[in-house]
Design an enzyme around this catalytic site. Sequence first.
Site, PDB file in Angstrom:
ATOM      1  CG  ASP A 117      -2.030  -0.937   1.197  1.00 45.71           C
ATOM      2  OD1 ASP A 117      -2.052  -1.791   0.285  1.00 45.71           O
ATOM      3  OD2 ASP A 117      -2.908  -0.874   2.087  1.00 45.71           O
ATOM      4  CG  HIS A 156       2.157   0.103   4.305  1.00 49.10           C
ATOM      5  ND1 HIS A 156       1.865  -0.864   5.249  1.00 49.10           N
ATOM      6  CD2 HIS A 156       1.038   0.862   4.173  1.00 49.10           C
ATOM      7  CE1 HIS A 156       0.614  -0.701   5.670  1.00 49.10           C
ATOM      8  NE2 HIS A 156       0.096   0.345   5.037  1.00 49.10           N
TER       9      HIS A 156
END
Length: 238
Positions: free
Chosen positions: A46, A194
């Site tokens: 992400d 992430h």
Amino acid sequence: MTASAEAQDGNHNSVLSDKGRDYYEARGEIVWEVKTEEKVIALTFDDGPNPVQTAQILDLLKQYDARATFFVVGRRMEKFPDLARREVAEGHELANHTYSHRYFKKSTPIDQIRQEIVKNQQLITSITGQKPHLFRPPGGFYNDNVVKASRDAGYLTVLWSWHQDTKDWSSPGVNKIVRKVLDNARNGDIVLFHDHVERNPQTVEALKQILPELKQRGFRFVTVSELLNFNKLESVHN
């Protein structure tokens, strides 16, 4: 506040809804993981792209013949469009993580949610030539408006396996990230990483241990869309 800083201030997997996982999962409106007998796992990233972290992650994925799904933030993709093109060129999946990484509260008007999704969709398509069909709300905040806006825009909402939230955005330590994934790895998992962490990023170093170990255990690294197909195939056979 940047997308990464917003994530670090938030509480992942939070529910801003009176309806919980069972309700949305039963209706097929949100996916957390896929039940399968196949040794497949989906790595997701992400908040990127990031010029350093994303590039390093792509190098590692290529080394271990791994495909992944990148939930990209539009305003970061505008700055680094070549990374988005590289992700697609190397066989990875791009998915929608909104344009500005805004958290959606229960009071957020559905039109604002839709605008965030559509603006990012248009950007992804213009940069890569591909229209994404998976959506992940920032921070994991979901409610009826989020699900409806996602569905109306032609998306399936995808979160992550609760036992595979690495919390790498908080820089908990490389070993904690590694152990979170390896100690809990199951068939059909969707793992949350992430590829844009502002302070003390540790994901790349953790992946250097996670990828070879999972591969040695016989796992194949697939995109979320590929993972969803395993669920469909097994449903046909059962």
